[in-house]
Design a protein around this motif. Structure first.
Motif, PDB file in Angstrom:
ATOM      1  N   GLY A   1      10.068   0.863  -0.680  1.00  0.00           N
ATOM      2  CA  GLY A   1       8.702   0.828  -0.140  1.00  0.00           C
ATOM      3  C   GLY A   1       8.131  -0.572  -0.160  1.00  0.00           C
ATOM      4  N   GLY A   2       6.981  -0.738   0.470  1.00  0.00           N
ATOM      5  CA  GLY A   2       6.325  -2.039   0.513  1.00  0.00           C
ATOM      6  C   GLY A   2       6.022  -2.520   1.925  1.00  0.00           C
TER       7      GLY A   2
ATOM      8  N   ASP B   1       0.596   1.791   4.665  1.00  0.00           N
ATOM      9  CA  ASP B   1       1.986   1.818   4.199  1.00  0.00           C
ATOM     10  C   ASP B   1       2.896   2.503   5.208  1.00  0.00           C
TER      11      ASP B   1
ATOM     12  N   GLU C   1       5.841   4.281   4.621  1.00  0.00           N
ATOM     13  CA  GLU C   1       6.691   4.782   3.548  1.00  0.00           C
ATOM     14  C   GLU C   1       8.085   5.100   4.070  1.00  0.00           C
TER      15      GLU C   1
ATOM     16  N   ARG D   1       6.328   0.522  -9.691  1.00  0.00           N
ATOM     17  CA  ARG D   1       6.436  -0.898  -9.383  1.00  0.00           C
ATOM     18  C   ARG D   1       7.305  -1.662 -10.393  1.00  0.00           C
TER      19      ARG D   1
ATOM     20  N   GLN E   1       4.212  -2.659   5.283  1.00  0.00           N
ATOM     21  CA  GLN E   1       2.849  -2.279   5.690  1.00  0.00           C
ATOM     22  C   GLN E   1       2.564  -2.794   7.097  1.00  0.00           C
TER      23      GLN E   1
ATOM     24  N   PRO F   1       6.448  -2.932  -4.148  1.00  0.00           N
ATOM     25  CA  PRO F   1       6.581  -1.462  -4.077  1.00  0.00           C
ATOM     26  C   PRO F   1       5.273  -0.800  -4.496  1.00  0.00           C
ATOM     27  N   PRO F   2       5.086   0.455  -4.126  1.00  0.00           N
ATOM     28  CA  PRO F   2       3.860   1.160  -4.526  1.00  0.00           C
ATOM     29  C   PRO F   2       3.698   1.153  -6.038  1.00  0.00           C
ATOM     30  N   LEU F   3       2.460   1.216  -6.476  1.00  0.00           N
ATOM     31  CA  LEU F   3       2.136   1.050  -7.901  1.00  0.00           C
ATOM     32  C   LEU F   3       2.924   1.938  -8.844  1.00  0.00           C
ATOM     33  N   GLN F   4       3.102   3.210  -8.460  1.00  0.00           N
ATOM     34  CA  GLN F   4       3.626   4.156  -9.452  1.00  0.00           C
ATOM     35  C   GLN F   4       5.025   3.797  -9.954  1.00  0.00           C
TER      36      GLN F   4
END
Ligand SMILES: O=C(O)CCC(=O)C(=O)O
Ligand SMILES: [Fe+2]
Length: 358
Positions: free
Chosen positions: A248-249, A263, A265, A302, A251, A297-300
């Motif tokens: 991910g990442g 995003d 995804e 990262r 945008q 990458p998305p926070l969760q």
């Protein structure tokens, strides 16, 4: 009691990236003209609204996509001195071989539509280049073209370093073009042209397969999204399609809320396709080439490990481009839509763009 008052000026809804099923273009025998037209029009409508789509049933077998990612990883896992045996040549005229972290200067200078946009994009490039941690966040890339494109000779590793790698990547290049042909047919049909109106200018020898690797970044090097893995830019191609891993990442700028990004995804089994500047110009701005970038990458998920490293990311874009002597004259011109651009050959257009890249 407590419920918040409804906003009086709601901001426009966040755009979403549509999913288009191109199975009707996989085999003409198994689909009706009506099904093809419907898929084509859905594709074009997405290319007008946001310029980015997910494509299901794109025609590149998943096993081949996975193999290409494995081969890309095998390349990037090599020690630096071995990767440097296939170096990107100096200068802007040939875009092949291995670009080590920091070589490429992504610049959207020429796509800036106004001074403010231009300044912002140049500033982003500068931030990316000058910060002391830049080496840790920059990407590596490897560019591959047709073996029959004398102006852009491929730069390969000696075969003994990764035996069979060259043949496999060349085969993947042509598999991607095969899928690209369907996309070009669908686009032409959806625009209201003959089905081969775009494809006939693409022999396939001027496309570019890019292997990208974004190395892991230590958490300490990250400040509030100041750094991009790849700064915002538009592509120069007719169209690009992109395979991405599950990191991910990616945008895309939201056309309804300029300056804000949404995003893209990863969706397994699909390819992400976008309109490039060349096709935007060729279509007389009927289709939209949209700014995109790669962030963390998305926070969760990262960071991982004691050192709090981000995940590495691998992606494989494929840029479809016309044959170089094509004079790009605006399509879809009529009395209400005069041409917005002077005719230019693809060769001159690409040279103009490449000069600001290196
Ligand atoms: O790595 C990605 O997902 C995007 C790459 C890209 O936009 C490019 O190479 O032009
Ligand atoms: Fe791009």
């Amino acid at each position: 009691m407590g419920s918040a008052p409804a906003s009086t000026s709601p901001s426009p809804a966040k755009a979403t990236i549509p999913m288009i099923d191109l199975s009707a273009f996989l085999s003409a025998e198994d689909s009706t003209a009506e099904q093809r037209l419907q898929a084509a029009q859905a594709l074009v409508s997405a290319c007008r609204e946001i310029g980015f789509v997910y494509i299901a049933n794109h025609g590149v077998p998943q096993a081949e996509v996975e193999r290409a990612f494995a081969l890309s990883k095998a390349f990037y896992d090599l020690p630096a001195e071995q990767k440097m045996k296939a170096p990107h040549p100096p200068g802007w005229s040939v875009h092949r071989g291995y670009s080590w972290p920091g070589l490429e200067k992504v610049s959207s200078a020429l796509s800036g539509v106004d001074d403010e946009g231009l300044v912002a994009s140049l500033r982003e490039v500068q931030d990316y280049k000058v910060d002391g941690t830049a080496d840790e966040i920059q990407k590596e890339s490897y560019e591959i073209g047709s073996e029959s494109n004398p102006g852009q000779p491929n730069v390969w590793l000696p075969d003994e370093i990764l035996p069979g790698w060259r043949e496999s990547m060349t085969a993947f290049y042509w598999t991607c073009f095969h899928a690209g042909k369907r996309i070009l047919r669908a686009l032409a049909l959806g625009i209201g042209l003959d089905e081969d109106a775009l494809l006939k200018f693409h022999s396939g020898h001027y496309n570019q397969l890019r292997l990208l690797h974004y190395p892991p970044i230590p958490a300490g090097a990250i400040e509030d999204g100041k750094f991009a893995r790849m700064p915002a830019h538009t592509d120069w191609s007719t169209v690009t399609f992109l395979f991405q891993d599950d990191c991910g990442g990616l945008q895309v700028e939201d056309p309804k809320r300029m300056g804000q990004f949404i995003d893209v995804e990863p969706i397994p089994g699909t390819v992400v396709m976008n309109v490039g500047d060349l096709l935007m110009r060729w279509s007389n701005d009927y289709l939209r080439s949209t700014m995109h970038r790669v962030r963390l990458p998305p926070l969760q998920d990262r960071f991982s490990g004691d050192e709090k490293m981000t995940r590495a990311r691998y992606s494989i874009p494929y840029f479809l481009t016309t044959d170089p002597d094509l004079l790009i004259e605006c399509l879809r011109v009529d009395e209400h839509h005069p041409p917005k651009y002077e005719p230019i050959t693809q060769r001159d257009y690409a040279a103009m763009r490449a000069r600001v890249q290196y």
